[in-house]
Design a protein around this motif. Sequence first.
Motif, PDB file in Angstrom:
ATOM      1  N   GLU A  83       0.824  -1.208   0.000  1.00 29.17           N
ATOM      2  CA  GLU A  83       0.000   0.000   0.000  1.00 29.17           C
ATOM      3  C   GLU A  83       0.859   1.261   0.000  1.00 29.17           C
ATOM      4  O   GLU A  83       0.454   2.299  -0.517  1.00 29.17           O
ATOM      5  N   ILE A  84       2.025   1.175   0.645  1.00 31.34           N
ATOM      6  CA  ILE A  84       2.942   2.319   0.748  1.00 31.34           C
ATOM      7  C   ILE A  84       4.326   1.842   0.335  1.00 31.34           C
ATOM      8  O   ILE A  84       4.776   0.763   0.761  1.00 31.34           O
ATOM      9  N   LEU A  85       4.998   2.630  -0.471  1.00 27.30           N
ATOM     10  CA  LEU A  85       6.326   2.246  -0.961  1.00 27.30           C
ATOM     11  C   LEU A  85       7.321   3.364  -0.723  1.00 27.30           C
ATOM     12  O   LEU A  85       7.068   4.527  -1.077  1.00 27.30           O
ATOM     13  N   PHE A  86       8.458   3.030  -0.138  1.00 24.67           N
ATOM     14  CA  PHE A  86       9.584   3.960   0.000  1.00 24.67           C
ATOM     15  C   PHE A  86      10.685   3.476  -0.934  1.00 24.67           C
ATOM     16  O   PHE A  86      11.212   2.367  -0.775  1.00 24.67           O
ATOM     17  N   HIS A  87      11.020   4.315  -1.899  1.00 28.16           N
ATOM     18  CA  HIS A  87      12.027   3.938  -2.897  1.00 28.16           C
ATOM     19  C   HIS A  87      13.368   4.568  -2.509  1.00 28.16           C
ATOM     20  O   HIS A  87      13.636   5.743  -2.794  1.00 28.16           O
ATOM     21  N   ALA A  88      14.197   3.758  -1.835  1.00 23.90           N
ATOM     22  CA  ALA A  88      15.510   4.234  -1.383  1.00 23.90           C
ATOM     23  C   ALA A  88      16.647   3.570  -2.139  1.00 23.90           C
ATOM     24  O   ALA A  88      17.820   3.839  -1.852  1.00 23.90           O
ATOM     25  N   ALA A  89      16.332   2.696  -3.096  1.00 24.65           N
ATOM     26  CA  ALA A  89      17.375   1.999  -3.853  1.00 24.65           C
ATOM     27  C   ALA A  89      18.027   2.953  -4.840  1.00 24.65           C
ATOM     28  O   ALA A  89      17.345   3.539  -5.680  1.00 24.65           O
ATOM     29  N   ALA A  90      19.336   3.112  -4.738  1.00 24.90           N
ATOM     30  CA  ALA A  90      20.049   4.014  -5.653  1.00 24.90           C
ATOM     31  C   ALA A  90      21.548   3.870  -5.444  1.00 24.90           C
ATOM     32  O   ALA A  90      22.001   3.480  -4.359  1.00 24.90           O
ATOM     33  N   HIS A  91      22.294   4.182  -6.509  1.00 29.63           N
ATOM     34  CA  HIS A  91      23.739   4.380  -6.366  1.00 29.63           C
ATOM     35  C   HIS A  91      23.939   5.831  -5.925  1.00 29.63           C
ATOM     36  O   HIS A  91      23.434   6.747  -6.574  1.00 29.63           O
TER      37      HIS A  91
END
Length: 667
Positions: free
Chosen positions: A382-390
Motif C-alpha cells: 500500500e505504501i512504498l519507500f524507494h531508497a534503492a540508488a547508487h
Amino acid sequence: MRAKVSCGGDGGMSKQVYTRQARSRMLILIIVDFLCMLLPYGFFLYRAEYVHGIRADALLVSYAILTACVYACRFVVKVYQQMVRFANAGSFLRMILADAAGALLYLLIDRLLLSYHLPITTVTSAAACGLLLVLLSRFIYQWLRKNSTLFNHAGTVSEPHVANKINVAIVGAGELGVLLARELMSNRNSRYHPYCFFDNDPRKIGSVVEGLRVYGPDNEAIALVASMPIQEIIIAIPDMTPAAQKSIFNRYKQTKAKVMLYDYPHNRLERTTDKRSIRDINIEDLLFRSSVALEDSRATEYYRDRVVMVTGAGGSIGSELCRQIAACNPKQLVMLDIYENGVYEVQQELRRHFPQLDLRTKIASVCDVERLEQVFDKYRPEILFHAAAHKHVPLMEHNCAEAIVNNVFGTWNTANAAEKFGVKRFVLVSTDKAVNPTNIMGATKRACEMIILSRSDSKTTDFVAVRFGNVLGSNGSVVPLFRRQIAEGGPVTITDRRVVRYFMTIPEASQLVLRTGSRAEKSEIFVLDMGEPVRILDLAENLISLSGFTPYVDMEIKEIGLRPGEKLYEELLCRTDLCTKTSDDRIFIEHAQTFTRAQVDQMLDEMRSGIAAHGQSDQAMRDMMMRLIPTYRMPEVVNATAEEAEEMRSSTSRTHIDMPAPAGIPS
C-alpha cells in the motif's frame, strides 16, 4: 524482593507473594522499630503514671493500643515494603504521616472507648520521639551502607578502592547531577568516583552537596582542574540546547580531561524505553541545531496495519526506515534489495526486536522489471519507500551509464509497478545534490524527481519525493572515513578546507521521510530543514578532539583536493522564496517545475539511445545528461563563484573547537 502472581477467581484479583528473604527483612525492620519506640513510649507512659496517677495495667493497655495503631498505619501506607538502603524523602514522609495518623487513631480510641484518658501531650510526645529514633536508625543504616564494608556479603565482589577508580567532576549540581553522584557512590563496582561538582549557580558555589564540594563558575573551575586529581569530566545537565551543549564541551575540553555526557543513548527512538548513562559525546551531539523529535503519533498511526515496502532496504536510510516502520506495527513489511548481505543483517535485527512482525525479504533488482512485478503482484504494498540508488559521487563519475540505469530507470520501473499494482503512496528518497547538480549522481536523482512530478495525473498512486542533505554515519559518508583514519593514526584527509555541508542523523532523516509519507499532498517535492551548514574542516577537528587527540599536534589534517563532481557547497534546501512551509516545522514543499509524462518519456528515450550508442564513455554520458537536465553544470563553473553563495556566507564555525593555528592548512 517480591514476586507478583495472578490468582484465579472472581474479578481476576492478583496478590503479592513475598519471598522468604523479603519477609525476613520486613520482620527485622518491625523488630528494630519496636525497640526504637520502646524507650520513648515507656518513658512518657511512665511519666503519665507518675504525674497523672494512671494505673500501670491501664498504661500497658494504652501502650499496646498506641503501638498497634502506629504499626497499622505504617502497613496501610506500605512503609515496610520500602528497602531502607534506597529510602528517600518520599519514603520518610510516608512514615511521618503514618505515625501522625496512628497517634490520631489512638486518641480517637482513647476518647471513645477507654475509661481513662491519656493527655494529648503525652501521646504526641511519645509518638514524635519514637518516630525520631526510628528515622535515626534508618539514617545510620544508610550511612553505614554507603561508607562501610560491613554489608559486603560473602562471595560478592568487594568495593574497589577509590584509588583504583577514575576521579570525575560532575558539571551540574542540580537534580540530574546529584542523581548521578548518588548512583556512582552507591555502586561499589562503578569505575567512577565523584570528586566534586562544577556549577554556575552562585547559590550552590562553595556549598557541599552529597558530600561533594561545588566549585564555580566555569572559568574558575576550569583553572582548578589542573590542581585536582580529576581524570574525566561528566556533563549532567538536562535538556540542553545544542548551542549550550557545544559551549560547555568547548570550555571543559580546554582542561585536557576527557569530557563525557550523562544522557540518553544517541539516536534513541523513544526515551521511555531508555535509561540515561555515561557515554562519549558524539559528533551528532555537536550539530548546531535542535534534533528532530523521533516520536510522531500521527505518522505511527498512518503505517499501522498497512503493507509497506522499502526498496534499498539494506542501505543506511532504507534499513533505518525499516526499523522505524517496524515500530509502527504494520500489517506486513517487505524489504527489497539486490545486496543480500546488507538486507540479511537488517532482517536478523528486526526479527530479534520485533518477533511478531510479518517480515518478508526479497532479493531483486529494481532494474529487473519482470522480477519487480512478481514481487508487487505477490505482496500488493500500500505504501512504498524507494531508497534503492547508487549514491557515491566520485564512484559514479566513473560509472555514469550504470548510475543512469540504476537510479533513473530503476525509479521508472518501480513507479510503473506501483501504479500497475495499486500502491497508494510512493515516496522517493532524493538528495540535496539534485538541486543544481554538478555530478552524475545528482543529475540522475534530479531525473528521478522529474519522473515523480510527471505523475500528478495518476489515478491510483500519490507520488512524492523527499529531499535532504548528508546523513551522518551512512555508508560511504565522511564521518566513518574520518573515524577510520583516526583509528589508523592519521592523517585525516579533507578535500578542501572551504567545503560546507548540511548534516542530519540517520534516524532523523528516516523519521522525516516517514512523516512526508503520511502527508496528503501528491506530486510534490518535500525538502527537509537541515539547520545550519557545517564546515568539513570543523567536523574533522571535532572528531579528532572527541577521539582524545589534538588536531595539528597529535593528528595531521591534510587537504587532497576536490573529487570528481564535487562542489564546495550544497544548495540551501529551504529557501523562503522557493518553498512553502507545511504544518510540520521541519518539512517544506518546493515550488517545483511541473513535467508531463510525454516530456519524461522523451527524456528517457534519449537516455536509452545515448546509453546504447555511447554507454562506455563517461564524458558522453555527462554531455547527454547536461543536455537533458538543464540545471546540471560542471563543478568547476559552480566552484569558481562559490564564495559568493549564500550557503558559504552563512556557514560559521559553530561546531569548531578552538585549536592552535594549523601548520599545514592556511587560515
